[in-house]
Design a protein around this motif. Sequence first.
Motif: not given
Lengths: 253, 264
Positions: A55-62
């Motif tokens: 679960s959850g999110r990985v954000l890279i550079g938005g």
Amino acid sequence: MIALDDIGMRFGERRVLKNLSLEVARGEFAILFGASGSGKTLLLSILAGLEKPTSGRVLIGGLDMTRVAPEHRPVTLVFQRHALFPHLTVFENIAFSLRARHAHRGVVRERVGELMALTGLEEYAHARPDVLSGGQCQRVAFARALASDAEVVLFDEPLSSLDNGLKAGLMSELKRLHRMKPFTALYVTHNLEEASALGERVYLLEHGRVTRSCLPCELQGCVDGRSAADLNEPQESAIIRAEGKRSLIACGR
Amino acid sequence: MNCGFRLICVSVTVLLALFVAVALGNVFLVAPAMLSRALSDGSVWPVIKVSLQTSLLAALLAMLLGTPVAYVLARRRFFGKAAVETLLDLPVALPPMVAGLALLILVSPASPTGQVLAKAGIHLIFTQAGIVLAQLFVALPFYIRAVRSAITAIPPSIPAAAAVLRATEAYTFFHVILPLSREGMISGFVMCWTRALGEFGATAMVAGCIPGVTETLPVAIYTRATSGDLASAGAAAFCLATISFVTLVGLRLAFKEASLRRKA
């Protein structure tokens, strides 16, 4: 630059990472500090795309990169045991990422030459990894990671297998490389000395969560007299390590 | 106690080695006159040619088809994987005559597959293409097993490193996985080829024994020995055994040299 938003990871009934959130600013050299087996490597695998979180999110550079394949992320990883390609020379190892992206031969030669000079590896250009020392292998791994032109470089305890003399030398080399090319870094360790010497900010990983962050100079007080091994239940370590290894196989890479 | 145990082990080893040497010696000690007569009358050469042509083609096809299969089995987890593995391994355990009959039924003109193949102009019964099919069927698992083991032996961090260095899975396959599995591929190819070269049951069922067309070395040994032409059967057996022996010795030497080079 990097934002982990409410990341959860479970293997069967076992929750290894629990609602973990973390942010690292662009160009920052952040340390993730935690005991062996606390899930640090797993977290790096999730960031690199080698493992998908439950679960959850990985954000890279938005941008949401949770389901993006590792080769399409602006992220690279320096492995604990180097993971150099044994059939390739030092030059070819460093050139790997450039060649994989079909860079022009001249560009490859120039970039690799530059990185070999930066890491002091020129005289080993034609050597294969099996004749290099541990420190030299790690320097190749650093150069290879920088050649990938990734905006984010993840370090999975890269100095843990080296003796103190080599470790000190490579730490100052790493700091120098970061000053020259300010990439965003997340460096995982359970070593107080490495965390204090390298980091600009330290995050503590305890029981599958990032529980606090502090400046490197505050780390000793932050750990509050506890040994790193106390930061996590020791009996979980072996299981998480085994799951981490399995996850590399599971992602089919 | 230790001495007695060692004596038993050494005796069994010596007896087994002697048994193999005496049994094979009869093939290698075929009378030179008999051998030269059989070779000079020209009846063995077409058989050798058919055998080498078909077995090499079968081994090459095994390499082409078996490498991606071995990669998938070594690196991927999917539903029904165990069933697929068992199925692909089955030809090893299956009696060759049963394998031959299965293939014969599959490609016979009476079967739906055979009719589709016939419409496409592909004829497998009593042809060299049929020999290749039979050899491939029984020898492919040997190649897959060898290459799968080689790929499994590559630490997972190596292809993972390639992925985080922006290499696509295909690039990693050709530039990392294949070079690191080279020894497994070579030994798999040789095992597959020697198995194909020695294949008798399935080949005879699908392709029969048309001299100069579908007569392979093992089939020739059987038909000539049973018809009383021991000179010709002996020459064919000598050729088959020599090819196997030279291949085995060559492979061992090549791997020994590679291992020494690595140590150096």
